[in-house]
Design a protein around this motif. Sequence first.
Motif, PDB file in Angstrom:
ATOM      1  N   VAL A  43     108.049  59.261  76.541  1.00  9.97           N
ATOM      2  CA  VAL A  43     107.228  58.069  76.323  1.00  9.97           C
ATOM      3  C   VAL A  43     106.960  57.950  74.824  1.00  9.97           C
ATOM      4  N   HIS A  79     106.560  54.634  73.446  1.00  3.70           N
ATOM      5  CA  HIS A  79     105.923  53.353  73.204  1.00  3.70           C
ATOM      6  C   HIS A  79     104.414  53.487  73.322  1.00  3.70           C
ATOM      7  N   THR A 108     102.076  51.323  73.533  1.00  2.00           N
ATOM      8  CA  THR A 108     101.454  50.452  74.517  1.00  2.00           C
ATOM      9  C   THR A 108     101.536  51.075  75.895  1.00  2.00           C
ATOM     10  N   HIS A 109     102.668  51.718  76.190  1.00  3.41           N
ATOM     11  CA  HIS A 109     102.839  52.333  77.488  1.00  3.41           C
ATOM     12  C   HIS A 109     101.825  53.461  77.683  1.00  3.41           C
ATOM     13  N   GLU A 110     101.582  54.224  76.633  1.00  7.20           N
ATOM     14  CA  GLU A 110     100.583  55.298  76.716  1.00  7.20           C
ATOM     15  C   GLU A 110      99.202  54.714  76.984  1.00  7.20           C
ATOM     16  N   PHE A 118      98.689  51.908  78.512  1.00  5.61           N
ATOM     17  CA  PHE A 118      98.732  51.414  79.886  1.00  5.61           C
ATOM     18  C   PHE A 118      98.377  52.539  80.858  1.00  5.61           C
ATOM     19  N   ILE A 119      98.953  53.724  80.622  1.00 10.38           N
ATOM     20  CA  ILE A 119      98.687  54.890  81.472  1.00 10.38           C
ATOM     21  C   ILE A 119      97.228  55.303  81.360  1.00 10.38           C
ATOM     22  N   GLU A 154     101.774  44.094  80.202  1.00  5.97           N
ATOM     23  CA  GLU A 154     102.038  44.620  78.860  1.00  5.97           C
ATOM     24  C   GLU A 154     103.520  44.860  78.597  1.00  5.97           C
ATOM     25  N   THR A 155     104.350  44.785  79.641  1.00  3.13           N
ATOM     26  CA  THR A 155     105.781  45.001  79.466  1.00  3.13           C
ATOM     27  C   THR A 155     106.495  43.751  78.941  1.00  3.13           C
ATOM     28  N   ASP A 186      95.473  42.727  73.435  1.00  2.42           N
ATOM     29  CA  ASP A 186      95.344  43.572  74.627  1.00  2.42           C
ATOM     30  C   ASP A 186      94.086  43.193  75.381  1.00  2.42           C
ATOM     31  N   GLY A 210     104.779  55.842  88.682  1.00  2.00           N
ATOM     32  CA  GLY A 210     104.150  54.659  88.084  1.00  2.00           C
ATOM     33  C   GLY A 210     102.749  54.442  88.611  1.00  2.00           C
TER      34      GLY A 210
END
Length: 129
Positions: A6, A8, A10-12, A14-15, A37-38, A52, A123
């Motif tokens: 990971v 990105h 933003t992905h972190e 998101f998690i 966010e994708t 965001d 996910g």
Amino acid sequence: MTVVEVKHGTHERFIEAASRKKILAHKCSKCGHLMLETVMFCEKCSAGKFEDVELEGAGTVVTYTIQAVAPEGFEDAGSYAWVVFKVNNTSVRASGFLPGVKTPAELPVGAAVRVKGFDAKHGLLLEKA
Ligand SMILES: [Zn+2]
């Protein structure tokens, strides 16, 4: 075995938001449209600038697919459903993973679901609300 790195940011986030039962979304800076966010460009006006926003991780089932036989990597999950749900009070559709669903009777369309957390393998993890 595939190791997914990971990278990105933003992905972190998101998690991290999912672990607090929230959904991180993008709000178009130009037209205010809300998206996952994708999404890289606004679905409505094609702008590429977002703010965001955190949405309440709760919604209603739009559609889903029940997987009775768990594919490789899902052995620990048993029967589960891949759920597309509409996030409450928005037009945003997100998808997630709801363990323990064996038959359609257990999960009618329109049923309330909420985000329970984030599973590194599967996910967004959901539960029936
Ligand atoms: Zn826009």
